[in-house]
Each structure stands twice: as structure tokens, then as C-alpha cells.
Design a protein around this motif. Structure first.
Motif, mmCIF file in Angstrom:
data_model
loop_
_atom_site.group_PDB
_atom_site.id
_atom_site.type_symbol
_atom_site.label_atom_id
_atom_site.label_comp_id
_atom_site.label_asym_id
_atom_site.label_seq_id
_atom_site.Cartn_x
_atom_site.Cartn_y
_atom_site.Cartn_z
ATOM 1 N N MET A 137 0.839 -1.190 0.000
ATOM 2 C CA MET A 137 0.000 0.000 0.000
ATOM 3 C C MET A 137 0.873 1.237 0.000
ATOM 4 O O MET A 137 1.681 1.440 0.903
ATOM 5 N N GLY A 138 0.702 2.042 -1.045
ATOM 6 C CA GLY A 138 1.411 3.304 -1.165
ATOM 7 C C GLY A 138 0.441 4.402 -1.543
ATOM 8 O O GLY A 138 -0.708 4.138 -1.911
ATOM 9 N N ASP A 139 0.937 5.640 -1.474
ATOM 10 C CA ASP A 139 0.037 6.761 -1.723
ATOM 11 C C ASP A 139 0.569 7.818 -2.682
ATOM 12 O O ASP A 139 -0.185 8.678 -3.118
ATOM 13 N N ASP A 140 1.873 7.766 -3.006
ATOM 14 C CA ASP A 140 2.413 8.850 -3.816
ATOM 15 C C ASP A 140 3.560 8.347 -4.693
ATOM 16 O O ASP A 140 3.961 7.186 -4.603
ATOM 17 N N ILE A 141 4.097 9.223 -5.495
ATOM 18 C CA ILE A 141 5.070 8.896 -6.532
ATOM 19 C C ILE A 141 6.238 8.014 -6.054
ATOM 20 O O ILE A 141 6.632 7.092 -6.775
ATOM 21 N N PRO A 142 6.814 8.234 -4.854
ATOM 22 C CA PRO A 142 7.916 7.346 -4.433
ATOM 23 C C PRO A 142 7.534 5.860 -4.355
ATOM 24 O O PRO A 142 8.398 4.994 -4.352
ATOM 25 N N ASP A 143 6.240 5.558 -4.304
ATOM 26 C CA ASP A 143 5.768 4.171 -4.236
ATOM 27 C C ASP A 143 5.475 3.573 -5.613
ATOM 28 O O ASP A 143 5.271 2.369 -5.733
ATOM 29 N N TYR A 144 5.449 4.390 -6.623
ATOM 30 C CA TYR A 144 4.977 4.000 -7.952
ATOM 31 C C TYR A 144 5.690 2.764 -8.517
ATOM 32 O O TYR A 144 5.039 1.789 -8.892
ATOM 33 N N TYR A 145 7.009 2.791 -8.573
ATOM 34 C CA TYR A 145 7.741 1.703 -9.243
ATOM 35 C C TYR A 145 7.709 0.398 -8.457
ATOM 36 O O TYR A 145 7.580 -0.674 -9.048
ATOM 37 N N ASP A 181 -7.314 8.650 -0.702
ATOM 38 C CA ASP A 181 -6.772 9.969 -1.009
ATOM 39 C C ASP A 181 -5.361 9.923 -1.603
ATOM 40 O O ASP A 181 -4.628 10.912 -1.561
ATOM 41 N N ALA A 182 -4.982 8.806 -2.194
ATOM 42 C CA ALA A 182 -3.673 8.692 -2.854
ATOM 43 C C ALA A 182 -3.639 9.579 -4.099
ATOM 44 O O ALA A 182 -4.676 10.013 -4.607
ATOM 45 N N SER A 183 -2.432 9.796 -4.606
ATOM 46 C CA SER A 183 -2.282 10.599 -5.824
ATOM 47 C C SER A 183 -2.929 9.866 -7.010
ATOM 48 O O SER A 183 -3.037 8.636 -7.007
ATOM 49 N N PRO A 184 -3.339 10.599 -8.021
ATOM 50 C CA PRO A 184 -3.978 9.971 -9.185
ATOM 51 C C PRO A 184 -3.087 8.921 -9.855
ATOM 52 O O PRO A 184 -3.592 7.891 -10.319
ATOM 53 N N GLU A 185 -1.790 9.148 -9.893
ATOM 54 C CA GLU A 185 -0.872 8.188 -10.518
ATOM 55 C C GLU A 185 -0.884 6.854 -9.774
ATOM 56 O O GLU A 185 -0.865 5.785 -10.384
ATOM 57 N N ILE A 186 -0.919 6.908 -8.457
ATOM 58 C CA ILE A 186 -0.915 5.690 -7.634
ATOM 59 C C ILE A 186 -2.270 4.986 -7.728
ATOM 60 O O ILE A 186 -2.348 3.767 -7.870
#
Length: 175
Positions: A109-117, A130-135
Motif C-alpha cells: 500500500m502506497g500513496d504517492d510517486i515514491p511508491d509508484y515503481y 486519497d492517494a495521488s492519481p498516478e498511484i
């Protein structure tokens, strides 16, 4: 046909969580001394302890390095705590290799760009509401709860219920 998130939950043995925005609401209270204080949801903590007590692997991978967070997590029985991590993918690969965990057994479970990859490497990428749209765009499951407001409890409880371990883990114990 792709598996539903509920079907994928049958294979989960490992939970990996980010801290800020997942275990917290992403807010930081800064004291006059410069210390950054966070709040965590007690229900999230209860679910993480239930997961640990039921034999699941619970791991934290976070770019933040607050020692108060480490103390809180250790008190829940979590021993795999990686704070101040600049490269989450590298930490994830090392953790899964050392512990002989297959990526498809991992819920992250992540919420923002640093978690993406790193989220692209796991069996069940999840996020708070409420995570970022990318996530949210790469999450197989998006909790109906926000970060720091029960999202972690939501995913742990669902996995344990799918696997028939939710109420079994409590056995009359109150912590």
C-alpha cells in the motif's frame, strides 16, 4: 481473464506499507524544536498486530526516518522496518529475496510517486482513497478509507477474512 482483487488476496502472505500518507494522513506537526510529529490510527495498528500474530510478514518501507514511528511499529511486533529508504525498489527486492517471498504474495500500500515503481512489482498494489492519481491509476484495489484513517486496517482485514483468519487471530485476547 484477470483475477479479481479478492482472488489475489488468497495468495497474500506479506503486507508492505509506506508510512506518510498510508499509516498517517500525511500531515506533520512541527514543534518549535523542529521535531516532526505524526498521528497513526489505532485500528490500523490493531490490524497490523493481528497480521503479525497470525504469521503474516509485515514490512515497512518509507523514505521518512522518524524514530518515533520505528518505536510505535516495534511495539506492534513489526521487525522489518526500513526507514529513510531512498530506493524502495532496491529495498523491496532485498527484503523479498532474503525472506524467500514471491512478488505475487505481496500486498503493497502506497500513496504517492515514491511508491509508484515498487507497486508495479507486487501481486496486489493498493492505495488509500486519497492517494495521488498516478498511484490510484496502478492500484488493483483502492480503499474506501483515507491514509491514516483506517486504510491499512481495511486491506489487512479483507485479506484475513478471505483467508479465514480474521476472527481466528484474536482468540479472546485484548491488547
Amino acid at each position: 481473464m484477470a483475477k479479481s482483487y479478492k482472488e489475489i488476496m488468497n495468495d497474500i502472505t506479506t503486507f508492505i506499507f509506506d508510512v506518510d500518507g498510508v499509516l498517517t494522513d500525511g500531515s506533520v506537526f512541527v514543534t518549535n524544536e523542529g521535531e516532526m510529529l505524526r498521528t497513526m490510527n489505532i485500528k490500523d495498528g490493531y490490524a497490523m498486530k493481528a497480521a503479525v500474530d497470525s504469521g503474516y510478514n509485515v514490512c515497512i518501507i518509507s523514505g521518512g526516518s522518524n524514530e518515533g514511528v520505528r518505536v510505535r511499529l516495534r511495539n506492534l511486533g513489526i521487525t522489518d522496518i526500513h526507514l529513510g529508504t531512498p530506493d524502495k525498489v532496491k529495498t523491496f527486492k532485498e527484503y523479498t529475496d532474503v525472506n524467500n517471498i514471491k512478488p505475487e504474495q505481496v500486498l503493497y500500500m502506497g500513496d504517492d510517486i515514491p511508491d509508484y515503481y515498487v507497486m508495479q512489482l507486487v501481486g496486489l498494489p493498493t492505495s488509500p482513497q486519497d492517494a495521488s492519481p498516478e498511484i490510484k491509476g496502478i492500484s488493483t484495489y483502492i480503499s474506501h478509507k483515507n491514509g491514516g484513517k483506517g486504510a491499512v486496517r481495511d486491506v489487512i482485514e479483507q485479506v484475513m477474512k478471505v483467508q479465514g483468519k480474521w476472527m481466528e487471530s484474536f482468540d479472546g485476547k485484548l491488547d
